[in-house]
Design a protein around this motif. Structure first.
Motif, short mmCIF file in Angstrom:
data_model
loop_
_atom_site.label_atom_id
_atom_site.label_comp_id
_atom_site.label_asym_id
_atom_site.label_seq_id
_atom_site.Cartn_x
_atom_site.Cartn_y
_atom_site.Cartn_z
N ARG A 156 0.81 -1.15 0.00
CA ARG A 156 0.20 -0.01 0.12
C ARG A 156 0.99 1.24 -0.05
NH1 ARG A 156 -5.58 -0.13 1.55
NH2 ARG A 156 -6.50 -2.31 1.63
N MET A 157 1.97 0.96 0.78
CA MET A 157 3.04 2.23 0.78
C MET A 157 3.37 2.58 -0.50
SD MET A 157 3.92 4.09 3.75
CE MET A 157 4.13 2.88 5.00
N ALA A 158 3.79 1.44 -1.25
CA ALA A 158 4.30 1.80 -2.74
C ALA A 158 3.42 2.47 -3.51
CB ALA A 158 4.74 0.47 -3.24
N ALA A 159 1.79 1.91 -3.52
CA ALA A 159 0.82 2.44 -4.31
C ALA A 159 0.86 3.89 -4.15
CB ALA A 159 -0.31 1.66 -4.09
N VAL A 160 0.97 4.39 -2.50
CA VAL A 160 0.73 5.55 -2.19
C VAL A 160 1.76 6.43 -2.89
CG1 VAL A 160 0.55 7.45 -0.49
CG2 VAL A 160 -0.77 5.18 -0.39
N TYR A 161 3.17 6.17 -2.74
CA TYR A 161 4.18 7.02 -3.08
C TYR A 161 4.51 7.01 -4.41
CZ TYR A 161 5.79 8.24 1.59
OH TYR A 161 5.97 8.86 2.77
N ALA A 162 4.10 5.90 -5.05
CA ALA A 162 4.74 5.77 -6.71
C ALA A 162 4.20 6.84 -7.56
CB ALA A 162 4.32 4.47 -7.30
N PRO A 163 3.12 7.14 -7.63
CA PRO A 163 2.23 8.18 -8.67
C PRO A 163 3.04 9.74 -8.32
CG PRO A 163 0.57 6.74 -7.55
CD PRO A 163 1.75 6.48 -6.80
N PRO A 164 2.88 10.22 -7.13
CA PRO A 164 3.42 11.49 -6.90
C PRO A 164 5.06 11.45 -7.08
CG PRO A 164 2.88 10.56 -4.87
CD PRO A 164 2.09 9.79 -5.87
N MET A 165 5.59 10.55 -6.69
CA MET A 165 7.19 10.77 -6.75
C MET A 165 7.30 10.48 -8.36
SD MET A 165 8.99 10.79 -4.25
CE MET A 165 10.57 9.70 -4.40
N LEU A 166 6.66 9.78 -9.20
CA LEU A 166 7.01 9.69 -10.65
C LEU A 166 6.64 11.08 -11.26
CD1 LEU A 166 7.52 8.06 -13.34
CD2 LEU A 166 5.29 7.17 -13.13
N LEU A 167 5.58 11.70 -10.88
CA LEU A 167 5.38 12.77 -11.55
C LEU A 167 6.20 14.03 -11.18
CD1 LEU A 167 1.55 12.70 -10.98
CD2 LEU A 167 2.49 12.60 -13.08
N ILE A 168 6.53 13.94 -10.03
CA ILE A 168 7.67 14.99 -9.54
C ILE A 168 8.98 14.76 -10.27
CG2 ILE A 168 9.00 15.53 -7.37
CD1 ILE A 168 6.59 15.14 -5.85
N LEU A 169 9.44 13.41 -10.36
CA LEU A 169 10.76 13.35 -10.87
C LEU A 169 10.68 13.52 -12.17
CD1 LEU A 169 12.01 9.77 -9.26
CD2 LEU A 169 12.92 11.98 -9.01
N LEU A 170 9.56 13.39 -13.06
CA LEU A 170 9.54 13.77 -14.51
C LEU A 170 9.53 15.20 -14.73
CD1 LEU A 170 6.78 11.17 -15.77
CD2 LEU A 170 9.06 11.31 -16.13
N GLN A 171 9.38 16.21 -13.72
CA GLN A 171 9.48 17.52 -13.95
C GLN A 171 10.49 18.15 -14.38
OE1 GLN A 171 7.88 18.99 -10.07
NE2 GLN A 171 5.65 18.26 -10.51
N PRO A 172 11.78 17.85 -14.26
CA PRO A 172 12.14 16.94 -13.06
C PRO A 172 12.74 17.89 -11.59
CG PRO A 172 13.99 17.54 -14.51
CD PRO A 172 12.86 18.53 -15.00
#
Length: 375
Positions: A156-172
């Motif tokens: 569940r922690m991975a599911a919570v963190y993955a979307p925002p972290m991916l979007l933030i790293l893509l900014q970057p």
């Protein structure tokens, strides 16, 4: 009926303000006053947007204080819902960032902002820091009480963190990603992970993650900043900001630079505000800020250790890590101890988004601190 499940937003009673932890409030207000004083001195020296930018900072400060008071007065049992709302809103705004047609990448090197009506420029990743901490804290508590197994909890922690972290790293925006990672590690430590797992994870980070980030993620200018920190004098162009920052700090003396000849430091109003504090308030000013920040962080950890609720304890720990990272990184880069990043100094640097988010995070800590004897 249990308040946590009633679905009704409740405020504390009329005696709620009596339980305010002024050991938390006083250092924050003191740093805010110092910030407004220094910003007025900095912005009034040749900034074309002055006084409009200064007035916006005051409005953001007042709005942040009001927001912190509102959150502080909410019934503590409603805070889990607040965390989910903050997380959901921040994730929605992060999705909008790359598709809204508005970008400051040419100015700041990352597309991290939205141009919202009335509010103006807003950085959703700042809001995501709070939402992630609050949602993760709830999961950590359920793992602690065995409601979730270790596998289920971290899934569940991975599911919570993955979307925002991916979007933030893509900014970057690697700086924000580092802050989020650090807050997670702080909560993981408070949750009770064994030291050998920390050492294993740190070794993996050093051997695998750092080389991968260096090779595939960091831009050339970011690499030069790190190299110039390790090998001083190797790249004068990359070291220019740092050299100017050190010169400004040195010129402050004991009580500030009273010669009228100020050092030109890029982004002095934000990233290098610590240099401006020294320049206008001297060693006394910088020492005062360091003491206030240290006292605030220690008080937060004291409250986290004393509060019965595990969710509250983990939340405060994570948000304390968030503030600590900002304080240490901003001050450290200004004096050449840490790499230069776009990390502002909480409650002091210019930036409406940062000021609002800092006060909202403080409001969450304040709320739980007011409930530490009843939860």
């Amino acid at each position: 009926m249990d308040r946590a499940g009633s679905g009704v937003v409740r405020l504390r009673g009329k005696d709620g303000l009596k339980s305010v932890d002024y050991y938390l409030v006083v250092p924050i207000l003191a740093m805010t006053i110092i910030g407004l004083y220094v910003l007025q001195r900095v912005l009034s020296k040749g900034y074309a947007a002055y006084p409009g930018n200064y007035y916006r900072q005051i409005v953001a400060t007042v709005g942040g204080i009001i927001g912190a008071l509102i959150i502080g007065l909410l019934d503590a049992h409603f805070m889990k819902i607040v965390g989910r709302i903050i997380y959901g809103v921040s994730l929605f705004l992060l999705v909008l960032v790359p598709i809204d047609g508005y970008s400051l990448a040419g100015t700041w090197g990352a597309d991290s902002w939205l141009n919202l009506p009335i509010i103006g420029n807003f950085q959703p990743s700042e809001l995501a820091k709070i939402g992630l901490v609050m949602v993760a804290a709830d999961i950590f508590e359920k793992m602690k009480t065995k409601e979730y197994s270790i596998l289920k909890g971290f899934t569940r922690m991975a599911a919570v963190y993955a979307p925002p972290m991916l979007l933030i790293l893509l900014q970057p925006d690697f700086g924000t990603a580092m802050v989020i990672a650090f807050t997670f590690v702080c909560m993981l430590f408070a949750w009770g992970v064994r030291y050998r797992y920390f050492l294993l994870a740190f070794s993996t980070f050093v051997v695998i993650v750092i080389p991968a980030v260096w090779t595939f993620y960091l831009e050339t200018y970011q690499k030069n900043r790190i190299l110039s920190l390790v090998f001083q004098g190797s790249d004068p162009r990359s070291e220019y900001n740092l050299m100017q920052s050190k010169a400004a700090i040195a010129s402050g003396g004991l009580t500030g630079n009273h010669t009228g000849i100020l050092t030109s430091v890029p982004v002095k109003e934000s990233d290098f505000i610590f240099a401006a504090i020294s320049e206008h308030m001297g060693f006394i000013g910088t020492t005062t800020v360091i003491i206030l920040a240290f006292f605030f962080l220690c008080r937060c950890l004291y409250v986290a250790a004393r509060i019965p609720s595990k969710t509250a304890s983990y939340t405060i720990t994570g948000l304390t890590g968030y503030f600590a990272f900002h304080f240490i990184e901003n001050m450290g880069m200004a004096v050449g101890l840490l790499p230069i990043t776009g990390i502002p100094l909480p409650f002091i640097s210019l930036g409406g988004t940062a000021m609002l988010i800092n006060y909202l995070a403080f409001g969450v800590i304040l709320n739980y601190s007011m409930s530490r004897n009843v939860l």
